[in-house]
Write an enzyme that holds these catalytic residues in place. Structure first.
Site, PDB file in Angstrom:
ATOM      1  N   GLY A   1       0.834  -1.209   0.000  1.00  0.00           N
ATOM      2  CA  GLY A   1       0.000   0.000   0.000  1.00  0.00           C
ATOM      3  C   GLY A   1       0.863   1.251   0.000  1.00  0.00           C
ATOM      4  O   GLY A   1       0.572   2.223  -0.714  1.00  0.00           O
TER       5      GLY A   1
ATOM      6  N   TYR B   1       5.952 -20.296   8.355  1.00  0.00           N
ATOM      7  CA  TYR B   1       6.948 -19.539   7.588  1.00  0.00           C
ATOM      8  C   TYR B   1       6.742 -19.743   6.086  1.00  0.00           C
ATOM      9  O   TYR B   1       6.658 -18.780   5.319  1.00  0.00           O
ATOM     10  CB  TYR B   1       8.347 -19.977   7.995  1.00  0.00           C
TER      11      TYR B   1
ATOM     12  N   LYS C   1       5.376 -16.805   3.365  1.00  0.00           N
ATOM     13  CA  LYS C   1       6.163 -16.380   2.207  1.00  0.00           C
ATOM     14  C   LYS C   1       5.411 -16.651   0.895  1.00  0.00           C
ATOM     15  O   LYS C   1       5.501 -15.866  -0.052  1.00  0.00           O
ATOM     16  CB  LYS C   1       7.519 -17.092   2.201  1.00  0.00           C
TER      17      LYS C   1
END
Length: 327
Positions: free
Chosen positions: A106, A149, A153
């Site tokens: 953003g 994790y 990702k």
């Protein structure tokens, strides 16, 4: 004099983030470092605090991120990166990969900045293909202990590509394979610091299973060069950056014993859940698109890294409060 280009580096006090700060300072950028210090260490960047073209903010990017003024580049490296960390703080790991990435995309959109995200070879999970090319979709257990994790990702890549295709944000995705060098934490649970720490303390080196799993270790300076080239390339799809020189964990342990001049033995422990059996990058794209390949040999890189670990305070070398993983 022309105004310096401004770059935001998240995870700035971490292993890779701090080396990126150094590189961008060296290249003449104004660097804004950001880190909530949950796994980072200010000692990694304290040498930069006196510079007028470096500023630091202690902030969690999972919360709204504001940077005043112009911003040209964002490198998102905030995330726990070792198994000990993401098993200890699983929710924060998921949040920094999802909410953190969303917030920064953003910001990139608002500032018209180019953003590079740090993805990982872990998105390939326990691969059924070796070496792993970028086209391989992976073999990940979403509900296993490492899933927090891996999936953070994988989501990070998806939302980054969505911002690229839907909003036209300039994005880059680097998939980082095992990297080592100065500023790694000795007790972060990864195989290289674990082996060296055990050698320095005169302990046996512990490997999981029979040590036949493979890893490929890339020296940090080589990795940073690859990331730098990718940021300034025109390529928006994921790119593997790592060293394809593959070695078994057992062979690696023997190299560490030889390097440290110790006579420890290698002992075997049970395999942890979802431990990848192979890890080796296919770097065909990096070579073709970026003109990049690793230059530092493992022998040379390990020597520098060993000297760094030896120079740490004795209490840091002796302190061990971790479980170690073959990452």
């Amino acid at each position: 004099m022309a105004e310096r280009k401004r770059v935001l580096i998240t995870g700035a006090a971490g292993f890779l983030g701090s080396h990126l700060c150094d590189r961008f300072i060296k290249e003449g950028f104004h660097v804004i470092g950001m880190d909530n210090l949950i796994t980072g260490d200010l000692r990694n960047i304290e040498h930069l605090f006196k510079l007028e073209n470096f500023e630091f903010y202690n902030h969690d990017v999972s919360k709204f991120v504001h940077v005043s003024g112009e911003l040209h580049y964002i490198l998102h490296f905030a995330s726990p990166a070792s198994p000990i960390d993401y098993l200890k703080i699983p929710i924060q790991t998921l949040k920094v990969g999802s909410l953190g990435t969303h917030n920064l995309l953003g910001l990139a959109r608002a500032k018209n900045a180019r953003m590079l995200i740090a993805s990982t070879s872990e998105i390939y999970g326990d691969p059924t293909v070796n070496p792993q090319p970028e086209e391989y979709w992976g073999n990940v257990n979403t509900v296993g202990p490492r899933g927090v994790y891996d999936e953070a990702k994988r989501f990070q890549e998806s939302i980054t590509m969505a911002y690229h295709t839907f909003h036209g944000v300039e994005t880059r995705i680097v998939r980082i394979f095992n990297t080592y060098g100065p500023r790694m934490r000795l007790n972060d649970g990864r195989v290289l610091p674990a082996f060296i720490g055990q050698a320095l303390r005169g302990e046996s080196l512990t490997m999981f299973g029979d040590g036949s799993q493979t890893r490929s270790f890339c020296y940090v300076d080589d990795l940073i060069e690859g990331i730098y080239r990718l940021l300034f390339s025109d390529y928006a799809q994921p790119v593997n950056i790592g060293n394809p020189d593959e070695i078994t964990i057992r062979e690696f342990g023997e190299e560490i014993i030889k390097l440290t001049g110790t006579d420890q033995e290698l002992i075997s422990l049970p395999l942890p859940t979802d431990d990848p059996k192979q890890r080796r990058p296919d770097i065909t794209k990096a070579k073709a698109i970026l003109g990049w390949e690793p230059k530092v040999s493992r022998a040379e890189g390990l020597k520098i890294t060993y000297e760094y670990f030896k120079s740490l305070p004795e209490q840091e070398i002796k302190h061990k409060d971790f479980t170690y993983y073959n990452k």
